[in-house]
Design a protein around this motif. Structure first.
Motif: not given
Length: 126
Positions: A107, A101-104, A84-88, A91
């Motif tokens: 999805i 690969q990082y997916l949030t 769930w984390h979308q912090s730059e 990532v």
């Protein structure tokens, strides 16, 4: 049976089952794990081609999760993280430590299935 293998690690069985269901059309054997230790053991025993991790805890608690999955001289599985984390910072940190690969969440199920199948097809052509 396909010789390709996917290891899914999620602390909750329901999360692992969900990802496994999303990947049901992918030509690979799927192994679900609920602990980091199980995931590491499965990656070594199963010689996984793709590892999908539905958590970031194994990467930030000092366990060197990736180096244990990718042991020297052995097959180097591709690692996807779904979280769930979308912090730059999070990532970038995960990508720097070796995540491919990082997916949030939320999805796109079709996108995950297609990415996994394309990755396995790419490995088969090598």
């Amino acid at each position: 049976m396909s010789s390709r293998k996917i290891v899914i690690y999620a602390p909750r069985r329901s999360e692992a089952s969900l990802v496994a269901a999303i990947l049901c059309g992918v030509a690979a054997r799927i192994v679900c794990c609920s602990t980091a230790e199980q995931a590491i053991a499965s990656c070594c025993q199963e010689q996984a081609d793709l590892v999908i991790v539905v958590a970031i805890a194994p990467f930030i608690d000092g366990r060197e999760f990736i180096s244990q999955i990718r042991r020297k001289g052995e097959q180097r599985p591709v690692i996807y993280v779904i979280a769930w984390h979308q912090s730059e910072q999070i990532v970038l940190s995960l990508l720097e430590c070796g995540v491919d690969q990082y997916l949030t969440f939320p999805i796109c199920m079709n996108r995950l299935r297609m990415k996994a199948q394309a990755q396995l097809n790419d490995l088969a052509q090598r």
